[in-house]
Design a protein around this motif. Structure first.
Motif, PDB file in Angstrom:
ATOM      1  N   LEU A  41      31.495  33.922  48.741  1.00 49.46           N
ATOM      2  CA  LEU A  41      30.769  32.976  47.664  1.00 49.46           C
ATOM      3  C   LEU A  41      31.620  31.771  47.768  1.00 49.46           C
ATOM      4  CD1 LEU A  41      30.815  35.658  44.743  1.00 49.46           C
ATOM      5  CD2 LEU A  41      28.836  34.686  45.787  1.00 49.46           C
ATOM      6  N   GLN A  81      32.868  26.632  36.896  1.00 51.18           N
ATOM      7  CA  GLN A  81      32.563  27.032  38.298  1.00 51.18           C
ATOM      8  C   GLN A  81      31.379  27.409  38.518  1.00 51.18           C
ATOM      9  OE1 GLN A  81      35.559  28.713  40.791  1.00 51.18           O
ATOM     10  NE2 GLN A  81      37.286  27.935  39.494  1.00 51.18           N
ATOM     11  N   LYS A  84      34.237  47.086  45.095  1.00 57.99           N
ATOM     12  CA  LYS A  84      35.248  47.905  43.992  1.00 57.99           C
ATOM     13  C   LYS A  84      36.696  47.066  43.959  1.00 57.99           C
ATOM     14  CE  LYS A  84      32.575  51.603  43.999  1.00 57.99           C
ATOM     15  NZ  LYS A  84      31.951  51.926  42.778  1.00 57.99           N
ATOM     16  N   LYS A  85      36.524  45.916  44.240  1.00 56.05           N
ATOM     17  CA  LYS A  85      37.806  45.068  44.287  1.00 56.05           C
ATOM     18  C   LYS A  85      37.318  43.764  43.474  1.00 56.05           C
ATOM     19  CE  LYS A  85      40.692  44.394  47.496  1.00 56.05           C
ATOM     20  NZ  LYS A  85      41.107  43.838  48.988  1.00 56.05           N
ATOM     21  N   PRO A  86      38.233  43.138  42.670  1.00 58.47           N
ATOM     22  CA  PRO A  86      37.933  41.769  41.930  1.00 58.47           C
ATOM     23  C   PRO A  86      37.902  40.590  43.002  1.00 58.47           C
ATOM     24  CG  PRO A  86      40.165  42.746  41.114  1.00 58.47           C
ATOM     25  CD  PRO A  86      39.640  43.473  42.326  1.00 58.47           C
ATOM     26  N   LEU A  87      37.177  39.717  42.522  1.00 61.78           N
ATOM     27  CA  LEU A  87      36.782  38.374  43.580  1.00 61.78           C
ATOM     28  C   LEU A  87      38.255  37.990  43.889  1.00 61.78           C
ATOM     29  CD1 LEU A  87      33.946  38.539  42.251  1.00 61.78           C
ATOM     30  CD2 LEU A  87      33.898  36.138  42.736  1.00 61.78           C
ATOM     31  N   PRO A 118      24.950  31.746  46.152  1.00 62.63           N
ATOM     32  CA  PRO A 118      24.189  33.144  46.087  1.00 62.63           C
ATOM     33  C   PRO A 118      25.146  34.018  47.018  1.00 62.63           C
ATOM     34  CG  PRO A 118      22.742  31.675  47.473  1.00 62.63           C
ATOM     35  CD  PRO A 118      23.818  30.832  46.778  1.00 62.63           C
ATOM     36  N   PHE A 153      28.438  28.819  41.209  1.00 63.88           N
ATOM     37  CA  PHE A 153      28.478  29.567  42.217  1.00 63.88           C
ATOM     38  C   PHE A 153      27.247  29.714  43.279  1.00 63.88           C
ATOM     39  CE2 PHE A 153      32.227  32.307  42.079  1.00 63.88           C
ATOM     40  CZ  PHE A 153      32.921  31.782  40.786  1.00 63.88           C
ATOM     41  N   GLN A 164      34.331  38.571  48.062  1.00 66.81           N
ATOM     42  CA  GLN A 164      33.714  39.699  46.911  1.00 66.81           C
ATOM     43  C   GLN A 164      33.820  40.933  47.815  1.00 66.81           C
ATOM     44  OE1 GLN A 164      30.051  39.031  44.862  1.00 66.81           O
ATOM     45  NE2 GLN A 164      30.781  40.526  43.296  1.00 66.81           N
ATOM     46  N   GLY A 194      38.172  40.296  36.820  1.00 67.72           N
ATOM     47  CA  GLY A 194      38.232  41.898  36.808  1.00 67.72           C
ATOM     48  C   GLY A 194      37.322  42.560  37.770  1.00 67.72           C
ATOM     49  N   LEU A 210      40.367  34.573  45.340  1.00 67.94           N
ATOM     50  CA  LEU A 210      40.210  33.091  45.708  1.00 67.94           C
ATOM     51  C   LEU A 210      40.645  33.112  47.070  1.00 67.94           C
ATOM     52  CD1 LEU A 210      39.501  30.173  44.880  1.00 67.94           C
ATOM     53  CD2 LEU A 210      41.778  30.245  43.888  1.00 67.94           C
ATOM     54  N   GLY A 262      24.406  34.468  42.978  1.00 68.66           N
ATOM     55  CA  GLY A 262      25.666  34.162  42.969  1.00 68.66           C
ATOM     56  C   GLY A 262      26.060  34.408  41.413  1.00 68.66           C
ATOM     57  N   LEU A 311      31.031  40.033  50.828  1.00 70.93           N
ATOM     58  CA  LEU A 311      30.170  38.896  50.382  1.00 70.93           C
ATOM     59  C   LEU A 311      30.998  37.697  50.011  1.00 70.93           C
ATOM     60  CD1 LEU A 311      27.370  37.914  49.434  1.00 70.93           C
ATOM     61  CD2 LEU A 311      28.267  38.592  46.824  1.00 70.93           C
ATOM     62  N   ASN A 360      45.317  30.974  49.746  1.00 68.92           N
ATOM     63  CA  ASN A 360      45.986  32.274  49.036  1.00 68.92           C
ATOM     64  C   ASN A 360      46.327  33.384  50.179  1.00 68.92           C
ATOM     65  OD1 ASN A 360      46.251  31.242  46.507  1.00 68.92           O
ATOM     66  ND2 ASN A 360      44.235  32.319  45.574  1.00 68.92           N
ATOM     67  N   TYR A 417      35.505  32.243  47.728  1.00 65.82           N
ATOM     68  CA  TYR A 417      35.622  33.516  47.428  1.00 65.82           C
ATOM     69  C   TYR A 417      35.529  34.668  48.200  1.00 65.82           C
ATOM     70  CZ  TYR A 417      36.790  31.405  42.701  1.00 65.82           C
ATOM     71  OH  TYR A 417      37.317  30.913  41.471  1.00 65.82           O
ATOM     72  N   TYR A 477      35.299  25.769  46.284  1.00 65.26           N
ATOM     73  CA  TYR A 477      36.193  26.985  46.322  1.00 65.26           C
ATOM     74  C   TYR A 477      35.441  28.087  47.463  1.00 65.26           C
ATOM     75  CZ  TYR A 477      37.293  25.162  41.880  1.00 65.26           C
ATOM     76  OH  TYR A 477      37.666  24.398  40.795  1.00 65.26           O
TER      77      TYR A 477
END
Lengths: 114, 114
Positions: free
Chosen positions: B90, B103, B40-43, B107, B105, B37, A105, B45, A43, B88, B58, B35, B33
């Motif tokens: 998280l 925060q 090619k994209k931001p994490l 794995p 995280f 993932q 990002g 939430l 992670g 993935l 969200n 998330y 939380y």
């Protein structure tokens, strides 16, 4: 809304080379800024952070300075090692309500070769 | 066990299946939380829980259903997923809601929807 832009990867460096990963942000107010690192199969881990302008975060030889005038938080390391191979994420946490929300990002993959 | 653990680490499911992801934190934190993932994209939430109450959703599709039975455990129930939900997932936890609280995280669970 808030956003973070970091340089596209992958980045491949030889051991002991100098590393810079650029990160710029867009946010209202005074965000806190972070660099997270994700090693293969793991992670995210917080690498360093800065909470106000001109602050310098540092950890494990990595540094980043909060530059409000250029809205940047570039990550640097003077001499990388093979063990630094990972994906690096720049992130911000906006001030005020909802400040627990991290905006990330896309990540920059770093590979360091012996 | 220490830190934040997630099970299973890998999951392959069909679009008509129902499965659950589990997250457990051993840090005494009171915020958790989920998330997403994607490549090619931001994490992104997805959900935030504070003291077992959901404080953030969200705009996540209803085929994802979170559950927080206590401050140490967080589940993500999945049903009738789509191939674009492959990612993935998280889990993270923090002591409270503030940029000064890191925060932590897990794995992640690598989910593949076929």
């Amino acid at each position: 809304g808030d956003s973070v832009t970091q340089m596209e990867g992958p980045v491949t460096l030889s051991e002991e080379a100098f590393l810079t990963i650029n990160c710029t942000y867009t946010a209202t107010g005074y965000p806190s800024l972070f660099w997270y690192v994700q090693y293969p199969g793991e992670g995210l881990q917080l690498l360093l952070k800065a909470t106000k302008a001109d602050d310098k975060g540092s950890n494990k030889g990595f540094e980043a300075t909060y530059r409000k005038e250029t809205t940047s938080f570039h990550l640097e390391k003077g001499s990388v090692q093979v063990s630094d191979s990972a994906v690096y994420f720049c992130a911000l946490s906006a001030s005020g309500a909802g400040s627990y929300q991290l905006t990330f990002g896309k990540g920059t993959k770093l590979s360091v070769i012996p | 066990e220490t830190g934040v653990t997630q099970t299973p680490r890998h999951l392959v499911m069909g679009m008509t299946n129902k499965k659950s992801l589990k997250c457990e934190q051993h840090l005494g934190h009171n915020a958790m939380y989920w998330y997403k993932q994607s490549a090619k994209k931001p994490l992104e939430l997805m959900f935030v829980y504070s003291l077992e109450e959901r404080v953030e959703n969200n705009s996540v599709p209803s085929r994802f259903s979170p559950e927080c039975p206590n401050s140490s455990h967080l589940f993500l129930h999945l049903h009738t997923l789509q191939p674009e939900d492959s990612a993935l997932y998280l889990c993270a936890s923090s002591q409270g809601f503030s940029p000064s609280y890191e925060q932590y995280f897990g794995p992640g669970t690598r989910l593949t929807v076929t």
